[in-house]
Design a protein around this motif. Structure first.
Motif, PDB file in Angstrom:
ATOM      1  N   SER A 154      76.043  20.530  -6.292  1.00  0.00           N
ATOM      2  CA  SER A 154      74.806  20.797  -5.562  1.00  0.00           C
ATOM      3  C   SER A 154      74.845  20.160  -4.183  1.00  0.00           C
ATOM      4  N   LEU A 172      77.169  22.132  -1.866  1.00  0.00           N
ATOM      5  CA  LEU A 172      76.518  23.381  -1.426  1.00  0.00           C
ATOM      6  C   LEU A 172      75.427  23.111  -0.398  1.00  0.00           C
ATOM      7  N   ARG A 173      74.588  22.122  -0.676  1.00  0.00           N
ATOM      8  CA  ARG A 173      73.496  21.812   0.249  1.00  0.00           C
ATOM      9  C   ARG A 173      74.028  21.299   1.578  1.00  0.00           C
TER      10      ARG A 173
END
Length: 138
Positions: free
Chosen positions: A100, A103-104
């Motif tokens: 996560s 991706l962020r």
């Protein structure tokens, strides 16, 4: 094409910066290396910005509404990037948390670089691009 080079160039500079801030051993060699890396990093950063803004016409760009729109988008992208990186979703497991984060961070990085390159692009446009009177009718 310049956006791709800017994205990768800024990514390399960021990686070097994180490596540089991770030097924790305070030996004389590491302190000297840290100083050299900091100087080289600053020179590389300014060289990259010079390449991105080649042909910039600041006096003309400052008069364009689209330039100021690009600046507003850049400021907004910084705010969105800060929110993306600071947001921690409730995902179980370290692997998913890391995925996560990657991706962020990648989304935030791309957003900021795209808007920064947009500012560079707006500074190199000929004056006739913003003038509707000088555009040929289609």
């Amino acid at each position: 094409m310049i956006m791709i080079w800017a994205w990768f160039g800024h990514l390399v500079l960021l990686a070097v910066f994180f490596w540089w801030t991770g030097i924790s051993d305070a030996t004389k060699l590491n302190v000297a290396l840290s100083f050299v890396v900091a100087i080289v990093w600053l020179v590389a950063f300014f060289w990259l910005q010079r390449k991105i803004f080649v042909g910039a016409q600041w006096s003309k760009a400052l008069l364009r509404p689209r330039f100021w729109g690009s600046v507003i988008l850049f400021i907004a992208s910084l705010a969105v990037a800060k929110l993306l990186i600071g947001w921690i979703p409730e995902i179980p497991g370290t692997a998913w948390q890391l995925f996560s984060f990657v991706l962020r961070f990648g989304l935030a990085w791309t957003l900021v670089n795209a808007t920064w390159t947009g500012i560079a692009w707006q500074t190199t446009l000929p004056p006739s691009v913003d003038s509707t009177a000088s555009r040929p009718l289609d």
